[in-house]
Design a protein around this motif. Structure first.
Motif, PDB file in Angstrom:
ATOM      1  N   TYR A   1      70.976 -36.936 -23.235  1.00  0.00           N
ATOM      2  CA  TYR A   1      71.148 -38.390 -23.236  1.00  0.00           C
ATOM      3  C   TYR A   1      71.598 -38.879 -24.609  1.00  0.00           C
ATOM      4  N   ASP A   2      71.776 -40.207 -24.736  1.00  0.00           N
ATOM      5  CA  ASP A   2      72.346 -40.769 -25.965  1.00  0.00           C
ATOM      6  C   ASP A   2      71.324 -41.006 -27.070  1.00  0.00           C
ATOM      7  N   GLY A   3      70.089 -40.617 -26.855  1.00  0.00           N
ATOM      8  CA  GLY A   3      69.058 -40.805 -27.865  1.00  0.00           C
ATOM      9  C   GLY A   3      68.391 -42.163 -27.813  1.00  0.00           C
ATOM     10  N   LEU A   4      68.794 -43.006 -26.861  1.00  0.00           N
ATOM     11  CA  LEU A   4      68.224 -44.342 -26.752  1.00  0.00           C
ATOM     12  C   LEU A   4      67.675 -44.593 -25.353  1.00  0.00           C
ATOM     13  N   LYS A   5      68.516 -44.819 -24.386  1.00  0.00           N
ATOM     14  CA  LYS A   5      68.096 -45.125 -23.009  1.00  0.00           C
ATOM     15  C   LYS A   5      67.796 -43.835 -22.252  1.00  0.00           C
ATOM     16  N   ILE A   6      66.549 -43.656 -21.833  1.00  0.00           N
ATOM     17  CA  ILE A   6      66.170 -42.466 -21.061  1.00  0.00           C
ATOM     18  C   ILE A   6      66.669 -42.647 -19.623  1.00  0.00           C
ATOM     19  N   PRO A   7      67.478 -41.728 -19.127  1.00  0.00           N
ATOM     20  CA  PRO A   7      68.121 -41.913 -17.815  1.00  0.00           C
ATOM     21  C   PRO A   7      67.230 -41.569 -16.621  1.00  0.00           C
ATOM     22  N   PHE A   8      66.051 -42.201 -16.560  1.00  0.00           N
ATOM     23  CA  PHE A   8      65.142 -42.014 -15.428  1.00  0.00           C
ATOM     24  C   PHE A   8      64.579 -43.376 -15.042  1.00  0.00           C
ATOM     25  N   ASP A   9      64.068 -43.453 -13.810  1.00  0.00           N
ATOM     26  CA  ASP A   9      63.515 -44.711 -13.304  1.00  0.00           C
ATOM     27  C   ASP A   9      62.170 -45.032 -13.943  1.00  0.00           C
ATOM     28  N   ASP A  10      61.732 -46.262 -13.784  1.00  0.00           N
ATOM     29  CA  ASP A  10      60.421 -46.687 -14.255  1.00  0.00           C
ATOM     30  C   ASP A  10      59.326 -45.864 -13.590  1.00  0.00           C
ATOM     31  N   ALA A  11      58.275 -45.572 -14.344  1.00  0.00           N
ATOM     32  CA  ALA A  11      57.062 -44.922 -13.817  1.00  0.00           C
ATOM     33  C   ALA A  11      57.356 -43.634 -13.066  1.00  0.00           C
ATOM     34  N   GLU A  12      58.305 -42.853 -13.569  1.00  0.00           N
ATOM     35  CA  GLU A  12      58.719 -41.637 -12.865  1.00  0.00           C
ATOM     36  C   GLU A  12      57.896 -40.407 -13.253  1.00  0.00           C
ATOM     37  N   PHE A  13      57.170 -40.464 -14.370  1.00  0.00           N
ATOM     38  CA  PHE A  13      56.470 -39.281 -14.867  1.00  0.00           C
ATOM     39  C   PHE A  13      54.971 -39.537 -15.048  1.00  0.00           C
ATOM     40  N   ASP A  14      54.205 -38.466 -14.862  1.00  0.00           N
ATOM     41  CA  ASP A  14      52.762 -38.514 -15.084  1.00  0.00           C
ATOM     42  C   ASP A  14      52.424 -38.272 -16.550  1.00  0.00           C
ATOM     43  N   VAL A  15      53.283 -37.526 -17.236  1.00  0.00           N
ATOM     44  CA  VAL A  15      53.064 -37.225 -18.645  1.00  0.00           C
ATOM     45  C   VAL A  15      54.412 -37.082 -19.339  1.00  0.00           C
TER      46      VAL A  15
END
Length: 202
Positions: free
Chosen positions: A96-110
């Motif tokens: 990624y570009d180092g700024l915007k993480i390309p995943f949806d909201d609340a997608e990960f547990d950790v």
């Protein structure tokens, strides 16, 4: 900051501000031990984002703990070819570009990060994005350098107090901090690598 340490004496207002979070627990003796402990607080088959995954040194541990792992790394890193060369078949690494993480909201547990946060370009954007992709009650854990010499376009050196401030700003509750290797030891390690040890020359 990582691993085991004696409890820090409250000799200053900086120490007393976060002193209650410093750990003497034996499970904090290494990043692997921390992740094993943390996995006991996660749902089955928890989804983990490896922030700044690099060459994925903990790949085997993720599998052992039954974590659904996704790697994230900076696409314009100083050594992207090295990272890509270390990737294995089946690895899911997103650049990624180092700024915007390309995943949806609340997608990960950790969100797990080891020795990567000292390379981020924008503290507020990165911590805000980490908070965004974590589910409510999710964990952000790992290790970060403090007083490490400049390396690989490093940008920030977080003190324990400074780290606590940025976490609070983005809605995290700091549960625990433990000391790891110090800046002087890192400098000596770097010098040993450059000049070689006495045993190397014998």
């Amino acid at each position: 900051m990582e691993a085991t340490a004696k409890r820090i004496a409250h000799r200053s207002w900086l120490a007393s501000d976060i002193g209650h979070t410093f750990s003497t627990s034996t499970y904090m003796d290494a990043n692997g031990s921390l992740l094993r402990h943390l996995s006991g607080c996660l749902p089955q088959a928890a989804r983990l984002l490896d922030f700044g995954c690099g060459s994925v040194p903990s790949r085997q541990l993720y599998a052992e703990l039954g974590l659904r792992w996704v790697g994230l790394d900076y696409g314009d890193s100083i050594d992207p070819a090295y990272h890509r060369g270390k990737a294995q078949g089946g690895d899911c690494i997103v650049y990624y570009d180092g700024l915007k993480i390309p995943f949806d909201d609340a997608e990960f547990d950790v969100v797990w990060s080891t020795q990567s946060l000292e390379h981020i370009q924008d503290i507020d954007t990165s911590f805000g994005e980490i908070a965004r992709v974590l589910r409510d009650g999710g964990f952000f854990a790992g290790s970060v350098s403090f007083l490490e010499p400049y390396h690989a376009r490093s940008t920030f050196s977080f003190s324990p107090y400074g780290f606590s401030l940025i976490l609070r700003k983005h809605g995290f509750e700091l549960l625990e901090v433990a000391a790891g290797i110090d800046g002087l030891s890192l400098i000596l390690q770097r010098l040993a690598g450059i000049f070689g040890s006495t045993s190397d020359r014998e």
